[in-house]
Design an enzyme around this catalytic site. Structure first.
Site, short mmCIF file in Angstrom:
data_model
loop_
_atom_site.label_atom_id
_atom_site.label_comp_id
_atom_site.label_asym_id
_atom_site.label_seq_id
_atom_site.Cartn_x
_atom_site.Cartn_y
_atom_site.Cartn_z
N HIS A 125 65.17 153.61 5.89
CA HIS A 125 66.42 154.46 6.15
C HIS A 125 67.09 153.96 8.04
O HIS A 125 66.34 153.53 8.65
CB HIS A 125 65.80 156.32 6.69
CG HIS A 125 67.11 157.11 6.92
ND1 HIS A 125 67.69 156.98 8.38
CD2 HIS A 125 67.96 158.46 5.66
CE1 HIS A 125 68.37 158.07 8.35
NE2 HIS A 125 68.08 158.30 6.93
N ASP A 146 67.34 160.72 -0.98
CA ASP A 146 68.27 160.86 -2.32
C ASP A 146 66.30 160.44 -2.87
O ASP A 146 67.07 160.64 -3.96
CB ASP A 146 68.50 159.65 -1.76
CG ASP A 146 69.79 159.41 -1.20
OD1 ASP A 146 70.70 159.10 0.23
OD2 ASP A 146 70.88 160.89 -1.88
C1 SDX Z 1 71.69 158.14 3.10
O1 SDX Z 1 72.38 157.42 7.80
C2 SDX Z 1 71.46 158.28 7.19
O2 SDX Z 1 71.53 159.50 7.59
C3 SDX Z 1 72.11 158.42 5.69
C4 SDX Z 1 71.80 159.28 4.98
C5 SDX Z 1 72.27 160.80 5.22
O3 SDX Z 1 71.95 162.55 5.27
O4 SDX Z 1 73.60 160.22 5.58
O5 SDX Z 1 69.92 159.61 4.97
C6 SDX Z 1 72.00 159.35 3.65
O6 SDX Z 1 72.30 157.29 3.13
C7 SDX Z 1 69.79 157.60 2.83
C8 SDX Z 1 69.43 156.85 2.01
C9 SDX Z 1 70.17 155.52 0.60
N1 SDX Z 1 69.73 155.35 1.15
C10 SDX Z 1 68.45 154.47 0.23
O7 SDX Z 1 67.79 155.07 -0.15
C11 SDX Z 1 68.73 152.52 -0.48
C12 SDX Z 1 67.98 152.52 -0.52
N2 SDX Z 1 67.91 151.71 0.78
C13 SDX Z 1 67.98 150.75 1.60
O8 SDX Z 1 69.16 149.97 1.01
C14 SDX Z 1 67.79 151.03 3.01
O9 SDX Z 1 66.16 151.07 3.73
C15 SDX Z 1 69.38 151.02 4.25
C16 SDX Z 1 70.40 151.34 3.74
C17 SDX Z 1 68.88 152.88 4.15
C18 SDX Z 1 68.61 151.50 5.66
O10 SDX Z 1 68.96 149.33 5.82
P1 SDX Z 1 69.03 149.19 6.91
O11 SDX Z 1 68.14 150.26 8.52
O12 SDX Z 1 70.23 147.97 7.36
O13 SDX Z 1 67.70 148.30 7.01
P2 SDX Z 1 67.13 147.31 6.56
O14 SDX Z 1 68.44 146.17 5.30
O15 SDX Z 1 67.43 146.30 7.73
O16 SDX Z 1 66.04 146.68 6.34
C19 SDX Z 1 64.79 146.32 7.60
C20 SDX Z 1 63.75 145.73 6.12
C21 SDX Z 1 64.79 144.42 5.71
O17 SDX Z 1 63.03 143.94 5.39
P3 SDX Z 1 63.68 142.33 5.78
O18 SDX Z 1 64.72 141.72 6.51
O19 SDX Z 1 62.65 143.21 7.72
O20 SDX Z 1 61.92 141.46 5.69
O21 SDX Z 1 63.69 146.21 5.43
C22 SDX Z 1 63.44 145.72 3.86
C23 SDX Z 1 64.91 144.67 3.90
O22 SDX Z 1 64.78 144.36 3.04
N3 SDX Z 1 63.52 147.50 3.11
C24 SDX Z 1 63.78 147.55 1.67
C25 SDX Z 1 64.64 149.20 1.50
N4 SDX Z 1 65.04 149.63 2.71
C26 SDX Z 1 64.66 148.22 3.82
N5 SDX Z 1 63.15 146.91 0.72
C27 SDX Z 1 62.71 147.33 0.25
N6 SDX Z 1 63.40 148.59 -0.89
C28 SDX Z 1 64.00 149.17 0.18
N7 SDX Z 1 64.66 150.48 -0.33
#
Ligand code: SDX
Length: 428
Positions: A307, A364
């Site tokens: 998140h 989710d």
């Molecule tokens: C919602 O914003 C809100 O409030 C949203 C929400 C709401 O109520 O409106 O809460 C609803 O959208 C919840 C999120 C639902 N999305 C998912 O579940 C999709 C999977 N999660 C990710 O794609 C990710 O965690 C996000 C999009 C939710 C957040 O992404 P960020 O903040 O841009 O973080 P990032 O992509 O920069 O990740 C940081 C690190 C990275 O690794 P490094 O580059 O540091 O090595 O964490 C890793 C990412 O690769 N990472 C994951 C991961 N999420 C982040 N690795 C594997 N699986 C994951 N799910």
């Protein structure tokens, strides 16, 4: 004494005020940054940038706290109703008995939609994703209520638009589902409460009597409360920026629905179930998929995990996980993907990659398991998220309008070609 922050650049020093909110969050007010220093800030994804001040929702990502207008999400999910929470978010206070009765009566009596909207619905093929149908039908309200087109000139129209949105969204959502099933649509039943009316419009068939299961209706009401607002997330920021151009509230909400659709945002609840189904079909090896999620060369992500703000447990995920156990037990449903979800969660919570990145289950991760148990098809999950988020979008749009916020127009840093003379390569 108000705080300030200093910036030094090219031998000059610049000072900017620091504002502090009611929960002691502080921000540098850079309104005069460019005028005084010639500098702008750069922050792709706005990870460190506040777009506004807001009095609607407070969340603390480190502590896993979420409150709507100061009320804890745990209390609201346990004791309130979705319509009461909608009123709270939009108008700022819990409604009195009289206010609640008037609000719910207004909504009940606006659930019907113009018959011509059925012609728009019939134009969609049955394979149309319900989110595309929903955003289109919501935007079509601009045609049926032209007085809504300018919310600045017609302030009194805004309250009527708010009632219409909350009243008609369940009708549109159910109709989008019926379109996909190739079934005739159902009209609202004003004798039923909000969630029961939606479930009946979704699942009643012409040939048989349909009785709403109170367990299902209560579970849906709780899920809608948990999704009702979440401060400046992607779709809410979309609603605010579209509304900042003085576009109608219908156009702004339609834009929010489209932003929510993406799998990184609200679309994740559909992706989680698809992921769990794929793991089950592939033999249920959670560790194999955990390794894929950690592999930088593999685009696979653990959907429902991580998140932007929560670096601790998403409080909603905790409530939904417990609700999933309760609802499946009450309904006598045994869903193998729930076991895979729990196994995946335990493996991730004990894996250094996820620990280092503070990746926890988000809202989710478990919601789709409940929707499935309620009989809701996978591609309707994000529609359910939109149904829940609607009062939050409305509250945030209303706050932006009432605060007279300027049109949203971010700056950029240009990295393209410098000036060059035009010499055409086409011999005309
Ligand atoms: C919602 O914003 C809100 O409030 C949203 C929400 C709401 O109520 O409106 O809460 C609803 O959208 C919840 C999120 C639902 N999305 C998912 O579940 C999709 C999977 N999660 C990710 O794609 C990710 O965690 C996000 C999009 C939710 C957040 O992404 P960020 O903040 O841009 O973080 P990032 O992509 O920069 O990740 C940081 C690190 C990275 O690794 P490094 O580059 O540091 O090595 O964490 C890793 C990412 O690769 N990472 C994951 C991961 N999420 C982040 N690795 C594997 N699986 C994951 N799910």
């Amino acid at each position: 004494m108000s705080e300030s922050a200093k910036l030094s650049f090219k031998g000059q020093e610049f000072e900017f005020p620091v504002i502090t909110g009611t929960e002691n969050e502080s921000a540098i007010d850079i309104a005069k940054l460019r005028a005084s220093s010639g500098l702008i800030t750069l922050d792709p994804g706005y990870k460190n940038t506040g777009a506004t001040t807001s009095a609607i929702t407070f969340l603390d990502g480190e502590e896993g706290i979420l409150r709507y207008r100061g009320y804890r999400i745990e209390d609201l999910a346990e004791k309130s109703t979705f319509l009461e929470v909608s009123y709270l978010l939009i108008y700022g206070e819990l409604p009195t008995q009289e206010q609640y009765e008037n609000f719910s009566k207004e909504i009940t009596h606006h659930t019907l939609v113009h018959e011509d909207i059925k012609k728009i619905l019939e134009g969609f093929p049955s394979n149309a994703h319900p989110m595309g149908v929903l955003s289109s039908l919501i935007c079509s309200l601009t045609a049926f209520y032209p007085d809504s087109l300018n919310p600045v000139r017609n302030k009194e129209e805004v309250d009527m638009s708010i009632v219409r949105l909350i009243a008609k969204m369940p009708t549109f959502a159910a109709w989008a589902y019926k379109n996909e099933m190739g079934h005739p649509v159902n009209y609202p039943d004003n004798a039923l409460d909000y969630c029961s009316n939606f479930l009946k419009m979704m699942f009643a068939l012409p040939a048989e009597k349909y009785d709403v299961d109170p367990v299902v209706s209560a579970a849906l009401d709780k899920l809608l409360i948990l999704h009702a607002d979440h401060e400046q997330n992607c779709s809410t920021s979309t609603v605010r920026i579209v509304g900042s151009s003085q576009a109608s509230i219908y156009a702004s909400i339609s834009a929010g629905i489209n932003a929510l659709w993406g799998p990184l945002h609200g679309g994740a609840n559909q992706s989680v179930i698809e992921m769990l189904e794929a793991i089950k079909a592939d033999g249920g090896d959670a560790k194999k998929y955990l390794d894929k999620a950690k592999d930088k060369n593999d685009p696979f992500r653990l959907m429902g995990f991580g998140h932007r703000v929560y670096k601790n447990f998403d409080p909603r995920a905790k409530i939904i996980k417990k609700a999933a156990d309760d609802v499946l037990e009450k309904l006598g449903v045994n869903d193998p993907v729930l076991d895979i979800a729990k196994e995946l969660e335990q493996a991730a919570l004990n894996d250094q990659y996820f620990i280092d990145r503070q990746l926890y289950p988000n809202v989710d991760f478990y919601s789709g398991i409940i929707y499935r148990a309620l009989g809701i098809p996978t591609d309707m999950f994000t529609v359910m998220f939109a149904l829940g988020r609607l009062p939050g979008w409305i509250a945030q749009w209303k706050e932006m309008r009432e605060n007279g916020e300027p049109i949203g127009r971010p700056r950029q840093v240009y990295t393209g070609e410098n000036e060059r003379d035009y010499v055409s390569m086409n011999k005309r």
